[in-house]
Design a protein around this motif. Structure first.
Motif, PDB file in Angstrom:
ATOM      1  N   GLU A   1       0.884  -1.165   0.000  1.00  0.00           N
ATOM      2  CA  GLU A   1       0.000   0.000   0.000  1.00  0.00           C
ATOM      3  C   GLU A   1       0.921   1.214   0.000  1.00  0.00           C
ATOM      4  O   GLU A   1       1.517   1.556   1.025  1.00  0.00           O
ATOM      5  CB  GLU A   1      -0.882  -0.021   1.242  1.00  0.00           C
ATOM      6  CG  GLU A   1      -2.077   0.891   1.177  1.00  0.00           C
ATOM      7  CD  GLU A   1      -3.148   0.418   0.215  1.00  0.00           C
ATOM      8  OE1 GLU A   1      -3.525   1.224  -0.649  1.00  0.00           O
ATOM      9  OE2 GLU A   1      -3.613  -0.730   0.322  1.00  0.00           O
ATOM     10  N   SER A   2       1.041   1.849  -1.151  1.00  0.00           N
ATOM     11  CA  SER A   2       2.037   2.919  -1.320  1.00  0.00           C
ATOM     12  C   SER A   2       1.548   4.210  -0.669  1.00  0.00           C
ATOM     13  O   SER A   2       1.339   5.240  -1.337  1.00  0.00           O
ATOM     14  CB  SER A   2       2.327   3.128  -2.806  1.00  0.00           C
ATOM     15  OG  SER A   2       2.776   1.923  -3.396  1.00  0.00           O
ATOM     16  N   ALA A   3       1.398   4.156   0.635  1.00  0.00           N
ATOM     17  CA  ALA A   3       0.764   5.246   1.371  1.00  0.00           C
ATOM     18  C   ALA A   3       1.608   6.512   1.422  1.00  0.00           C
ATOM     19  O   ALA A   3       1.085   7.590   1.718  1.00  0.00           O
ATOM     20  CB  ALA A   3       0.438   4.782   2.790  1.00  0.00           C
ATOM     21  N   THR A   4       2.883   6.416   1.138  1.00  0.00           N
ATOM     22  CA  THR A   4       3.769   7.580   1.265  1.00  0.00           C
ATOM     23  C   THR A   4       3.873   8.401  -0.018  1.00  0.00           C
ATOM     24  O   THR A   4       4.484   9.471  -0.021  1.00  0.00           O
ATOM     25  CB  THR A   4       5.180   7.128   1.668  1.00  0.00           C
ATOM     26  OG1 THR A   4       5.693   6.250   0.653  1.00  0.00           O
ATOM     27  CG2 THR A   4       5.156   6.394   3.004  1.00  0.00           C
ATOM     28  N   GLU A   5       3.300   7.913  -1.113  1.00  0.00           N
ATOM     29  CA  GLU A   5       3.546   8.552  -2.409  1.00  0.00           C
ATOM     30  C   GLU A   5       3.117  10.016  -2.440  1.00  0.00           C
ATOM     31  O   GLU A   5       3.847  10.884  -2.932  1.00  0.00           O
ATOM     32  CB  GLU A   5       2.817   7.780  -3.511  1.00  0.00           C
ATOM     33  CG  GLU A   5       3.534   6.522  -3.949  1.00  0.00           C
ATOM     34  CD  GLU A   5       2.902   5.916  -5.184  1.00  0.00           C
ATOM     35  OE1 GLU A   5       3.634   5.280  -5.951  1.00  0.00           O
ATOM     36  OE2 GLU A   5       1.680   6.066  -5.388  1.00  0.00           O
ATOM     37  N   ALA A   6       1.910  10.312  -1.966  1.00  0.00           N
ATOM     38  CA  ALA A   6       1.412  11.681  -2.077  1.00  0.00           C
ATOM     39  C   ALA A   6       2.279  12.678  -1.314  1.00  0.00           C
ATOM     40  O   ALA A   6       2.316  13.869  -1.660  1.00  0.00           O
ATOM     41  CB  ALA A   6      -0.028  11.768  -1.582  1.00  0.00           C
ATOM     42  N   SER A   7       2.991  12.208  -0.291  1.00  0.00           N
ATOM     43  CA  SER A   7       3.854  13.107   0.474  1.00  0.00           C
ATOM     44  C   SER A   7       5.015  13.635  -0.348  1.00  0.00           C
ATOM     45  O   SER A   7       5.670  14.594   0.057  1.00  0.00           O
ATOM     46  CB  SER A   7       4.381  12.391   1.728  1.00  0.00           C
ATOM     47  OG  SER A   7       3.329  12.168   2.644  1.00  0.00           O
ATOM     48  N   THR A   8       5.269  13.017  -1.517  1.00  0.00           N
ATOM     49  CA  THR A   8       6.353  13.497  -2.373  1.00  0.00           C
ATOM     50  C   THR A   8       5.923  14.624  -3.291  1.00  0.00           C
ATOM     51  O   THR A   8       6.772  15.314  -3.859  1.00  0.00           O
ATOM     52  CB  THR A   8       6.946  12.354  -3.214  1.00  0.00           C
ATOM     53  OG1 THR A   8       5.962  11.917  -4.180  1.00  0.00           O
ATOM     54  CG2 THR A   8       7.357  11.182  -2.344  1.00  0.00           C
ATOM     55  N   TRP A   9       4.599  14.831  -3.465  1.00  0.00           N
ATOM     56  CA  TRP A   9       4.173  15.875  -4.403  1.00  0.00           C
ATOM     57  C   TRP A   9       3.184  16.888  -3.812  1.00  0.00           C
ATOM     58  O   TRP A   9       2.858  17.868  -4.453  1.00  0.00           O
ATOM     59  CB  TRP A   9       3.576  15.261  -5.675  1.00  0.00           C
ATOM     60  CG  TRP A   9       2.222  14.613  -5.540  1.00  0.00           C
ATOM     61  CD1 TRP A   9       1.016  15.233  -5.313  1.00  0.00           C
ATOM     62  CD2 TRP A   9       1.915  13.223  -5.672  1.00  0.00           C
ATOM     63  NE1 TRP A   9      -0.009  14.325  -5.297  1.00  0.00           N
ATOM     64  CE2 TRP A   9       0.511  13.072  -5.516  1.00  0.00           C
ATOM     65  CE3 TRP A   9       2.675  12.077  -5.929  1.00  0.00           C
ATOM     66  CZ2 TRP A   9      -0.132  11.834  -5.588  1.00  0.00           C
ATOM     67  CZ3 TRP A   9       2.032  10.848  -5.998  1.00  0.00           C
ATOM     68  CH2 TRP A   9       0.658  10.737  -5.824  1.00  0.00           C
ATOM     69  N   MET A  10       2.734  16.676  -2.575  1.00  0.00           N
ATOM     70  CA  MET A  10       1.653  17.524  -2.070  1.00  0.00           C
ATOM     71  C   MET A  10       2.113  18.895  -1.593  1.00  0.00           C
ATOM     72  O   MET A  10       1.466  19.904  -1.875  1.00  0.00           O
ATOM     73  CB  MET A  10       0.914  16.812  -0.929  1.00  0.00           C
ATOM     74  CG  MET A  10      -0.226  15.931  -1.402  1.00  0.00           C
ATOM     75  SD  MET A  10      -1.459  16.801  -2.393  1.00  0.00           S
ATOM     76  CE  MET A  10      -2.261  17.819  -1.158  1.00  0.00           C
ATOM     77  N   TYR A  11       3.214  18.979  -0.858  1.00  0.00           N
ATOM     78  CA  TYR A  11       3.567  20.239  -0.204  1.00  0.00           C
ATOM     79  C   TYR A  11       5.032  20.602  -0.435  1.00  0.00           C
ATOM     80  O   TYR A  11       5.906  19.734  -0.490  1.00  0.00           O
ATOM     81  CB  TYR A  11       3.271  20.152   1.290  1.00  0.00           C
ATOM     82  CG  TYR A  11       1.806  19.950   1.572  1.00  0.00           C
ATOM     83  CD1 TYR A  11       0.862  20.904   1.186  1.00  0.00           C
ATOM     84  CD2 TYR A  11       1.344  18.791   2.202  1.00  0.00           C
ATOM     85  CE1 TYR A  11      -0.495  20.712   1.421  1.00  0.00           C
ATOM     86  CE2 TYR A  11      -0.007  18.596   2.438  1.00  0.00           C
ATOM     87  CZ  TYR A  11      -0.923  19.557   2.043  1.00  0.00           C
ATOM     88  OH  TYR A  11      -2.261  19.372   2.267  1.00  0.00           O
ATOM     89  N   ALA A  12       5.263  21.892  -0.536  1.00  0.00           N
ATOM     90  CA  ALA A  12       6.614  22.398  -0.753  1.00  0.00           C
ATOM     91  C   ALA A  12       7.433  22.230   0.523  1.00  0.00           C
ATOM     92  O   ALA A  12       7.087  22.769   1.570  1.00  0.00           O
ATOM     93  CB  ALA A  12       6.562  23.873  -1.155  1.00  0.00           C
ATOM     94  N   ALA A  13       8.481  21.470   0.436  1.00  0.00           N
ATOM     95  CA  ALA A  13       9.402  21.287   1.559  1.00  0.00           C
ATOM     96  C   ALA A  13      10.798  21.085   0.981  1.00  0.00           C
ATOM     97  O   ALA A  13      10.963  20.327   0.018  1.00  0.00           O
ATOM     98  CB  ALA A  13       9.004  20.085   2.413  1.00  0.00           C
ATOM     99  N   PRO A  14      11.811  21.745   1.544  1.00  0.00           N
ATOM    100  CA  PRO A  14      13.166  21.583   1.014  1.00  0.00           C
ATOM    101  C   PRO A  14      13.765  20.215   1.297  1.00  0.00           C
ATOM    102  O   PRO A  14      14.743  19.825   0.657  1.00  0.00           O
ATOM    103  CB  PRO A  14      13.950  22.688   1.735  1.00  0.00           C
ATOM    104  CG  PRO A  14      13.187  22.937   2.991  1.00  0.00           C
ATOM    105  CD  PRO A  14      11.751  22.720   2.649  1.00  0.00           C
ATOM    106  N   ALA A  15      13.184  19.506   2.263  1.00  0.00           N
ATOM    107  CA  ALA A  15      13.703  18.180   2.604  1.00  0.00           C
ATOM    108  C   ALA A  15      12.524  17.227   2.782  1.00  0.00           C
ATOM    109  O   ALA A  15      11.603  17.508   3.556  1.00  0.00           O
ATOM    110  CB  ALA A  15      14.540  18.238   3.873  1.00  0.00           C
ATOM    111  N   ILE A  16      12.554  16.127   2.056  1.00  0.00           N
ATOM    112  CA  ILE A  16      11.478  15.128   2.107  1.00  0.00           C
ATOM    113  C   ILE A  16      12.108  13.747   2.177  1.00  0.00           C
ATOM    114  O   ILE A  16      13.065  13.444   1.456  1.00  0.00           O
ATOM    115  CB  ILE A  16      10.562  15.214   0.866  1.00  0.00           C
ATOM    116  CG1 ILE A  16       9.920  16.599   0.757  1.00  0.00           C
ATOM    117  CG2 ILE A  16       9.479  14.133   0.917  1.00  0.00           C
ATOM    118  CD1 ILE A  16       9.121  16.796  -0.524  1.00  0.00           C
ATOM    119  N   GLU A  17      11.544  12.920   3.021  1.00  0.00           N
ATOM    120  CA  GLU A  17      11.994  11.527   3.117  1.00  0.00           C
ATOM    121  C   GLU A  17      10.772  10.637   3.291  1.00  0.00           C
ATOM    122  O   GLU A  17       9.938  10.875   4.168  1.00  0.00           O
ATOM    123  CB  GLU A  17      12.937  11.349   4.309  1.00  0.00           C
ATOM    124  CG  GLU A  17      13.398   9.913   4.542  1.00  0.00           C
ATOM    125  CD  GLU A  17      14.210   9.796   5.823  1.00  0.00           C
ATOM    126  OE1 GLU A  17      13.882   8.930   6.663  1.00  0.00           O
ATOM    127  OE2 GLU A  17      15.149  10.608   5.998  1.00  0.00           O
TER     128      GLU A  17
END
Length: 705
Positions: A307-323
């Motif tokens: 369940e690729s639950a983390t995918e949207a966190s890569t495109w939803m909000y502007a952040a200089p650091a994402i993991e």
């Protein structure tokens, strides 16, 4: 395309369904057919030591009792989940309900009675490994995206943050529960196989059956006139479909197999439980400095469903650091599968709940917080968005809901004995696109026929097709006949992932446009000698797209904003959703009438996720406890109050010929988070686990903090 109808076309398949004229797979005439019932394992692990079938064979009306030794070897095909039946020399049991025998009789009732007489002896049985006990594992072959993605220095971003929030959120195991349980009718004529099946892809089913039985692809015909709901559980090819065809081949007579409602809980997938942790860092103004999102979901022993639950966190909000990090946990249970709003459905519950917690921690209004963190380009990849109208969704939905009248303090709004809470969340879904071929024909009498090997799963696709064709050709939509659900028609991909309008719609538009150009050469009428004129066209995503049709050139997604009002009776632990306002940006809306129905249905799904739906798994016996709709609660009419759904102007020329994107999944995203956020606003207690049942709300009221 010219301007489409403002209100939309009523479903052309509606009268047939309302009057009972529509025929589903289970309605296939069964003259001369044997009725088949599966016998499932009663333990989750171990092996078959002995299988006693004599009593079943002697039962009235029974024609055969088949075990793995009686059936041909069947190599796995595309999207087949999992192995149909194990041979006794191995006899391995991997989940409770796994097929171990098939009983055939002259009636379904007799077959079911005899199936209850089959007795199995098991050895090497052990306690099932459950989700919370299983270690994290990495997918062996990631299907959708890399399990780990990183941009920037998250630790540095958190260290520099003015405010950090971090919490763990869980979503429950859930089952699809379509109105129509799966049903398969299989008949062999020599080496030619005809199957009537309730599926979301006749093409995948055709290919899987041809592979399993070693016959040429063109000698397998799959027919699926209508699907009484699928929501993902009819997207893969499951053991009962292969076993029905195998039994028909062995017995040399047609076989008709229905799954019982209880077997729908073990035999065709479910949405797996997830455990997710979201950590957000923000500056004093609420702008993100770092985002970390990890997730683990339950999977079976057989495969690595993620369940690729983390995918949207890569495109939803502007952040200089994402993991982001995604893991699975192998357990002793049936195989999970996609369920309406897969991946973003569970994932956005966690992300949008965390954003609400950040809003309270920073003192920034939840809507404003999201607006301040709107990215100009994809935060992870830097790609341009193909279209992104989330700002319009947020601003318009908040006005229509009356968000400006909200008092932000928890427990500040009340009506008599009821606490009132207002919450909101953003929504998003990925964009899956698949190649499709369609044929459009115009007869001399002016009637139009469209042919495409797609499926009608209850979403109103025939109306969308008729709308597109009538718009291109300038004909009355009522004169358009749509033929579908047969592999002898031009091929289409599965009806899943909100992909049908983009794929089928674009192919139909291309064929209709080509036909219009041909007509111009004949003076606007079909040639008299032939009496008709037709054109066939194929549409697919641009070169370079991945296997799911996702663009590598643009960041391509759909968006929405959901606002919810809840009323909470603390003494009863009862939460009611009084109203929802939801605005969506999903490309061009082809048929507004059925599009709105899709989104209101999605809101009902979200209410179920938030408050009702949970398949409880008993680790002692390795089984889902309530395999029926008496113990599995779903929303009913009384649970659905005032729903205000609208679409913002959006056109995505990169997604499809139509400028349209998908909507079916999007409506179920963000709703659970909006409701959970509203419950916090009403009670002052943060619920991070869904569903929030009566017991959970009452316990929260007792220990409010």
């Amino acid at each position: 395309m010219s301007a489409l109808p403002r209100t939309g076309l009523r479903r052309p398949d509606g009268p047939a369904k309302l009057t009972g004229a529509a025929r589903y797979s289970g309605d296939t005439p069964a003259d001369g057919a044997a009725y088949a019932v599966l016998v499932g394992a009663t333990v989750p692990t171990g092996r078959i030591a002995a299988l006693h079938t004599d009593a079943a064979r002697r039962a009235p009306g029974v024609s055969a009792v088949l075990t793995a030794e009686d059936l041909p070897e069947m190599p796995p095909g595309p999207l087949v989940q999992p192995i149909p039946m194990q041979r006794s020399q191995e006899g391995a049991i991997r989940y409770e309900g796994q097929p171990i025998a098939i009983v055939l009789a002259g009636s379904w009732e007799r077959a079911r009675y005899a199936a209850g007489l089959v007795r199995a002896e098991y050895a090497d049985v052990r306690r099932a490994v459950v989700f919370d006990e299983a270690p994290d594992a990495v997918e062996r072959e990631p299907l959708l995206s890399p399990p780990d993605e990183t941009k920037g220095d998250v630790e540095a971003g958190l260290a520099a943050a003015h405010t950090v929030v971090s919490a763990t959120y869980t979503t429950a195991d859930r089952h699809h529960n379509p109105m129509e349980p799966s049903a398969t009718y299989a008949r062999w004529d020599g080496d030619r196989l005809t199957v009537h099946d309730s599926v979301q892809s006749i093409g995948i089913t055709q290919l899987a059956l041809a592979t399993a039985f070693g016959v040429p692809f063109e000698q397998v015909r799959v027919i699926c006139p209508f699907v009484g709901g699928g929501f993902g559980c009819k997207g893969y090819v499951w053991p009962h479909q292969l076993l029905a065809a195998a039994a028909a081949r062995v017995t040399e007579r047609p076989v008709k197999l229905y799954l019982t409602r209880a077997q729908m809980f073990t035999s065709c997938g479910h949405q797996p439980a997830t455990r997710q942790t979201v950590t957000l860092g923000a500056d004093a103004a609420g702008r993100l400095t770092a985002l970390r999102h990890t997730s683990a979901n339950a999977a079976s022993r057989e495969t690595d469903y993620a369940e690729s639950a983390t995918e949207a966190s890569t495109w939803m909000y502007a952040a200089p650091a994402i993991e982001v990090r995604r893991r699975i946990r192998h357990t002793d249970r049936p195989e999970p599968t996609p369920m309406r709003a897969p991946h973003q459905g569970p994932g956005m519950f966690a992300l949008e709940s965390a954003m609400d917690e950040l809003a309270y921690a920073t003192g920034v209004d939840p809507v404003e917080l999201r607006l301040r963190n709107e990215p100009e380009t994809d935060p992870m990849t830097g790609l341009a968005f193909s279209s992104r109208e989330l700002r319009a969704c947020l601003s318009q939905a908040s006005r229509r809901f009356g968000w400006q009248d909200r008092t932000p303090e928890p427990r500040s709004m009340r009506d008599g004995d009821e606490l009132i809470g207002w919450g909101m969340a953003a929504a998003t879904m990925d964009t899956f696109r698949f190649a499709t071929t369609a044929r459009v024909r115009l007869d001399a009498d002016g009637s139009v026929r469209v042919e495409c090997g797609t499926q009608e799963i209850g979403t109103g696709l025939p109306g969308v097709i008729a709308t597109i064709v009538s718009d291109v050709l300038g004909t009355d939509p009522d004169t358009v006949e749509v033929r579908f659900g047969d592999t002898e028609l031009p091929p289409a991909w599965m009806t899943a992932g909100s992909s049908a309008t983009m794929g089928v719609g674009s192919a139909v538009h291309a064929a209709a446009t080509e036909l219009k150009e041909k007509l111009a050469g004949f003076g606007g009428r079909p040639p008299a000698a032939a009496g008709f004129l037709e054109a066939e066209a194929t549409w697919g995503p641009e070169a370079g797209s991945d296997l799911a049709g996702r663009s590598r050139t643009y960041s391509m997604h759909t968006y929405g904003a959901v606002f919810a009002e809840v009323r909470v009776d603390e003494e009863l632990g009862l939460v009611r959703v009084a109203r929802c306002t939801a605005g969506y940006a999903a490309g061009r809306i082809v048929n507004p009438l059925t599009a709105r129905s899709q989104m209101t249905g999605g809101l009902a799904w979200g209410i179920g996720q938030a408050l009702l739906e949970k398949s409880r798994f008993d680790g002692r016996f390795g089984r889902f406890v309530s395999k029926n709709l008496a113990g599995y609660a779903v929303p009913v009419n009384a649970d659905i109050r005032e729903l205000d759904v609208f679409f913002v102007d959006d056109h995505d020329p990169h997604a499809s010929r139509l400028g349209a994107k998908g909507i079916g999944e999007l409506g179920a995203v963000g709703v659970g988070a909006a409701i959970a956020n509203a419950v916090f606003h009403a009670t002052g207690v943060r619920r991070r686990d869904v569903p929030m049942g009566i017991a959970e709300v009452m316990r929260a009221g007792e220990g409010r903090s």
